[in-house]
Design an enzyme around this catalytic site. Sequence first.
Site, PDB file in Angstrom:
ATOM      1  CB  CYS A  78     -62.189 -14.873 -72.453  1.00 47.96           C
ATOM      2  SG  CYS A  78     -60.628 -13.999 -72.882  1.00 47.96           S
ATOM      3  CD  GLN A 289     -63.211   2.199 -56.171  1.00 45.74           C
ATOM      4  OE1 GLN A 289     -63.006   1.142 -56.685  1.00 45.74           O
ATOM      5  NE2 GLN A 289     -62.791   2.361 -54.900  1.00 45.74           N
ATOM      6  CD  GLU A 339     -55.212   8.116 -49.879  1.00 44.57           C
ATOM      7  OE1 GLU A 339     -56.057   7.279 -49.490  1.00 44.57           O
ATOM      8  OE2 GLU A 339     -54.061   7.822 -50.026  1.00 44.57           O
ATOM      9  CB  CYS A 414     -60.652  -4.563 -51.083  1.00 48.21           C
ATOM     10  SG  CYS A 414     -59.301  -3.921 -50.455  1.00 48.21           S
TER      11      CYS A 414
HETATM   12  N1  SAH Z   1     -62.322   5.098 -50.639  1.00 44.89           N
HETATM   13  C1  SAH Z   1     -61.319   5.470 -51.456  1.00 44.89           C
HETATM   14  C2  SAH Z   1     -60.540   4.235 -51.643  1.00 44.89           C
HETATM   15  C3  SAH Z   1     -59.684   3.608 -50.641  1.00 44.89           C
HETATM   16  S1  SAH Z   1     -58.546   2.493 -51.164  1.00 44.89           S
HETATM   17  C4  SAH Z   1     -61.673   5.874 -52.812  1.00 44.89           C
HETATM   18  O1  SAH Z   1     -62.971   5.846 -53.138  1.00 44.89           O
HETATM   19  O2  SAH Z   1     -61.001   6.597 -53.280  1.00 44.89           O
HETATM   20  C5  SAH Z   1     -57.253   2.581 -49.773  1.00 44.89           C
HETATM   21  C6  SAH Z   1     -56.608   3.985 -49.611  1.00 44.89           C
HETATM   22  O3  SAH Z   1     -55.988   3.772 -48.490  1.00 44.89           O
HETATM   23  C7  SAH Z   1     -55.616   4.320 -50.662  1.00 44.89           C
HETATM   24  O4  SAH Z   1     -55.943   5.269 -51.199  1.00 44.89           O
HETATM   25  C8  SAH Z   1     -54.181   4.364 -49.952  1.00 44.89           C
HETATM   26  O5  SAH Z   1     -53.277   5.146 -50.811  1.00 44.89           O
HETATM   27  C9  SAH Z   1     -54.735   4.678 -48.569  1.00 44.89           C
HETATM   28  N2  SAH Z   1     -53.840   4.364 -47.531  1.00 44.89           N
HETATM   29  C10 SAH Z   1     -53.101   3.394 -47.391  1.00 44.89           C
HETATM   30  N3  SAH Z   1     -52.409   3.241 -46.285  1.00 44.89           N
HETATM   31  C11 SAH Z   1     -52.932   4.386 -45.506  1.00 44.89           C
HETATM   32  C12 SAH Z   1     -52.495   4.906 -44.134  1.00 44.89           C
HETATM   33  N4  SAH Z   1     -51.987   4.105 -43.410  1.00 44.89           N
HETATM   34  N5  SAH Z   1     -53.320   5.974 -43.741  1.00 44.89           N
HETATM   35  C13 SAH Z   1     -54.143   6.771 -44.635  1.00 44.89           C
HETATM   36  N6  SAH Z   1     -54.324   6.054 -45.851  1.00 44.89           N
HETATM   37  C14 SAH Z   1     -53.838   5.146 -46.387  1.00 44.89           C
END
Ligand code: SAH
Length: 459
Positions: A78, A289, A339, A414
């Site tokens: 790029c 995603q 969540e 991640c």
């Molecule tokens: N597996 C999910 C993505 C996870 S990303 C999917 O495929 O959609 C991490 C997620 O954790 C985010 O959606 C965020 O909002 C949530 N999160 C952050 N802190 C949290 C907590 N203390 N309890 C529950 N969820 C939480």
Amino acid sequence: MSKQHVPIKKNDEIDVIFEDLTHDGKGVAKVDGYPLFVENALPGEKAKIRVTKLNKGYGFGQMIELDEKSEFRITPACPIFAECGGCQLQHISYEGQLKAKEKQVRDVLERIGKLENVIVHPVLGMENPWHYRNKAQVPIGEREGGLVGGFYKQRSHEIVDMEACLIQQEENDDVLQKVKAICGDLGIRAYNEKTHKGTLRHIMVRSGKVTGEMMVVLITRTPDIPNRKKLVERIVNEVPGLKSVVQNVNTKRTNVIFGKQTNVLWGEEFIYDYIGDVKFAISARSFYQVNPEQTKVLYDKALEYAGLGGEETVIDAYCGIGTISLFLAQRAKKVYGVEIVPEAIEDARRNAELNDITNVEFEVGEAEKVIPRWYEQGVKADVLVVDPPRKGCDETLLQTITDMKPEKVVYVSCNPATLARDLRVLEDGGYETVQVQPVDMFPQSVHVEAVALLQRETI
Ligand code: SAH
């Protein structure tokens, strides 16, 4: 090396050999054990550098002359790689990127997790590590009367115009250019951060990788858009196959992109996409995603590690829009998802319904509060899946896991550093890390995802 001893001075010019890559893509060279971080330097390379900054335990340098190149060094594809900052690893061949990511996961598991000899598989990468993103989102500005859209120049708020992004699905870029041109033609002014005037703040384009459905989102400062009717008409006519044109209104002086109000200007509120056999409804504000192809690879691995036979109770902590829960539900007796974001749970429930999946239950709340309560109420998981944000799992949650004693824990991560920290806690609580599979969800960037399988030790 004593802690206070710094073997070099600022502005020294020295010859070094790079040994490693940091998690944010800088080369690491050591002088008498004192680490120096240098941009655009790769392991194995020899270079002359200038020392630019010294801290207590580490410093920074700048490359003056590259004397010996790594076999993995390539010319970034790029032209705006260095300015943009969106990708960090385009100067490394894809093979080299995958090797570096594998090493990073292994090193951090050893260093932070004190996990010796854990099986870390080679990273699962993409066959074509370009044009994978399904969502393009750019800030809009003005130059000599015309509209520009792209990215902020580093350490500034000046917008650099971008015609194409090599990690973006090509159709998204095309549509973005078209919409930008139409807005410019119709005299729609870009939002100006300084004066808080003008209309168009951001343009976003989302598309379904499998379905090809597309959505255009215009983020504006005001509910009114000058020439709105004409604008929508032209977008719809000039972007064939479009499913949805949406406006989001953000009236505030803020860096946050989206505001509270969302209006459908034309077409549908949702576009659809599939990950594997599971169908997802995606609205302008839905989390989804950005690389669904690799998401499938990651979640297939999670499913494999869960080893479900159909009779299990599963908990999916940090479930987001329920992607993993719905994947697992097809092979489990019951899945509970939790969540923290209410809108994500709304999406999760909608997606369950869309797929006629009835053996899932979603709850809004903090995983560390809701799961202990479920446990008290008698919910006992055979398999517990976590997919936490970068900061990793809350300690209370890890404690609940070691109390509840699910047979297996599948940890989707991640951030290898917090993964390593949390695996140590689970190991001390009676689990064994059986294997770890890194997956490359974001080729050309420093991000690395991994899924780990933990098995309860039988004593
Ligand atoms: N597996 C999910 C993505 C996870 S990303 C999917 O495929 O959609 C991490 C997620 O954790 C985010 O959606 C965020 O909002 C949530 N999160 C952050 N802190 C949290 C907590 N203390 N309890 C529950 N969820 C939480």
